[in-house]
Design a protein around this motif. Structure first.
Motif, PDB file in Angstrom:
ATOM      1  N   SER A 167     -19.296  -5.080  35.206  1.00  0.00           N
ATOM      2  CA  SER A 167     -18.041  -4.330  35.100  1.00  0.00           C
ATOM      3  C   SER A 167     -17.183  -4.537  36.349  1.00  0.00           C
ATOM      4  CB  SER A 167     -18.319  -2.838  34.915  1.00  0.00           C
ATOM      5  OG  SER A 167     -19.153  -2.645  33.790  1.00  0.00           O
ATOM      6  N   THR A 193     -22.663   1.086  31.777  1.00  0.00           N
ATOM      7  CA  THR A 193     -21.917   0.643  30.589  1.00  0.00           C
ATOM      8  C   THR A 193     -22.832   0.764  29.378  1.00  0.00           C
ATOM      9  OG1 THR A 193     -20.685  -0.896  31.977  1.00  0.00           O
ATOM     10  CG2 THR A 193     -20.599  -1.285  29.603  1.00  0.00           C
ATOM     11  N   ASP A 210     -17.335  -6.960  28.192  1.00  0.00           N
ATOM     12  CA  ASP A 210     -18.257  -6.398  29.183  1.00  0.00           C
ATOM     13  C   ASP A 210     -19.423  -5.809  28.394  1.00  0.00           C
ATOM     14  OD1 ASP A 210     -19.356  -5.422  31.517  1.00  0.00           O
ATOM     15  OD2 ASP A 210     -18.086  -3.628  31.573  1.00  0.00           O
TER      16      ASP A 210
HETATM   17 MG   LIG Z   1     -21.157  -2.091  33.550  1.00  0.00          MG
END
Ligand SMILES: [Mg+2]
Ligand SMILES: Nc1nc2c(ncn2[C@@H]2O[C@H](COP(=O)(O)OP(=O)(O)OP(=O)(O)O)[C@@H](O)[C@H]2O)c(=O)[nH]1
Length: 432
Positions: A167, A193, A210
């Protein structure tokens, strides 16, 4: 279909390896990976083979004679000091090189507003079986497909262990305001994430995804999502497989078991991929940098069947001062003199990274400050991977009155500045 078959063939061994690695890490809370035994020293005969990187690079010695004769660089081995010219095919990093105009063009492309266009927590068919055992329990999964809305647009994905810096790298590629608006933040907590997040720059036909991480800190059901996505997403043009420098330093330059398993998975799905060494700002020395890239190359050669073409080196920190030997590896005269193949920006070390930085500035004490190392190269790489025409953007760079990106690093000027700053510092010291 072919991808699915290939995946089915290896999914179980991959899951088993992930299980073993994650379970081992989970068995002793807070345990650091055990250090593998030191690799044996390599006799110089073996080093002559251009096919394999050396298994030991402990230290590099640089001797710069005062009479401006050609300097010598040697690496100690059990057979005595090995001149670095002999090592050239082994230690040089094959990588795409970009012209300053191309790097500026890529930064210009990513300098426009970007949006999060979709977040996907689970892919059809729904995941019923955990593929990353050892990870924490699953929340109720929301099943959805990536959907026709995003179909047909070429995309690239950031894959890596939790905390590898996916990220953060994506955030560094975008403008600050886009990253903020898209809620793109790095987090110290592994497993931050939790979905596949699709980002798009303006309305351009390009998506950057991502991904959630794997390994320690991940969740069981994410493994299935990652595998399904990599194996079945036909829009996926390239995988950027991120390995963080701190993780390689922790394990004494050995890939973690789960990283090796994922490398096998990536190789089996036959999607081209590029290894990215992240967080290079934490690498303490030139030799440690060499050993990190060497470790990656070794695994790419051994396991990736020629699919992983290169290693990009990045730091998501906007400015870094490498602690490496500036004079040894950043000096263009030196670089030129050591061998025909070993010239910037192919060279490992500061020469390589400073050539990839947007800007290098010499501080008063002679330290070199690099701005966004590797970021523009990743931007350019992504544009090429998704079939964008860099030339189209190069045209726009020349038309801009004030390009957003500063001119590329001039190593010669940098060297002069270092000398000047050091002479000034010495003078000040003498006066005191
Ligand atoms: Mg991440
Ligand atoms: N020193 C340094 N730290 C970094 C760099 N990139 C990321 N980090 C830090 O590493 C941690 C993890 O970064 P993330 O970008 O969240 O990692 P991730 O791969 O997205 O992790 P998950 O979302 O958990 O899979 C954060 O604390 C970041 O600040 C870097 O280039 N240098």
């Amino acid at each position: 279909m072919a991808r699915s078959k290939a995946l089915a063939a290896i999914a179980r061994p991959v899951a088993d390896a992930l299980h073993a690695a994650t379970a081992a890490a989970a068995a002793v809370p807070g345990a650091t990976p055990t250090n593998p035994p030191s690799p044996p020293s390599v006799p110089s005969g073996v080093l002559e083979s251009a096919l394999r990187p050396p298994t030991t690079i402990n230290e590099i010695r640089v001797h710069v004679p005062t009479d401006r004769a050609a300097p010598t660089i040697t690496i100690p081995t059990i057979d005595g000091d090995l001149p670095v010219t002999d090592l050239h095919p082994l230690v040089s990093t094959p990588r795409r090189t970009y012209t300053p105009a191309q790097l500026q063009a890529a930064s210009l492309f990513f300098g426009r507003p970007a949006n999060l266009v979709r977040s996907v927590t689970s892919l059809d068919p729904p995941c019923t079986e955990p593929e990353f055992p050892g990870a924490t329990s699953a929340p109720a999964a929301e099943h959805e497909t990536v959907g026709p809305y995003l179909g047909g647009v070429p995309e690239v994905a950031f894959l890596g262990a939790s905390n590898a810096g996916k990220s953060s790298l994506l955030r560094a590629l975008m403008t600050k305001s886009s990253a903020k608006a898209a809620g793109l933040v790095g987090s110290q907590r592994a497993g931050a994430t939790t979905s596949l997040n699709f980002y798009r720059v303006m309305h351009d036909p390009l998506l950057v995804v991502d991904m959630m991480g794997y390994g320690v800190g991940s969740r069981r059901e994410w493994g299935k999502v990652i595998e399904t996505y990599l194996a079945q997403r036909k829009e996926l043009k390239r995988i950027y497989w991120l390995i963080s420098a701190p993780s390689l330093l922790d394990t004494r330059f050995e890939l973690a078991e789960y990283d090796r398993a994922v490398l096998d998975l990536v190789t089996s799905v036959r999607v081209p991929f590029t290894a990215v060494l992240t967080k290079i700002d934490v690498i303490p020395s030139t030799s440690a940098f060499l050993r990190c890239t060497d470790a990656l190359h070794r695994d790419l050669l051994d396991r990736a069947q020629g699919l992983g073409d290169t290693v990009l080196c990045t730091s998501a920190k906007s400015k870094i001062t490498p602690q490496w030997d500036v004079h040894a590896l950043g000096d263009p005269d030196l670089v030129r003199s050591i061998g025909p193949g070993l010239k910037p920006p192919v060279l490992h070390g500061l020469g390589l990274v400073s050539a990839m930085a947007d800007q290098a500035r010499v501080e008063d004490d002679g330290a070199v400050l690099l701005t966004r190392p590797g970021i523009a190269a990743v931007q350019a790489h992504i544009l090429q991977a998704t079939g964008q025409k860099l030339a189209r953007w190069e045209g726009k760079v020349t038309r801009l009155a004030t390009p957003k990106v500063p001119p590329a690093v001039d190593l010669m000027a940098m060297k002069r500045e270092i000398g000047k700053a050091q002479r000034k510092a010495k003078k000040a010291k003498r006066r005191r």
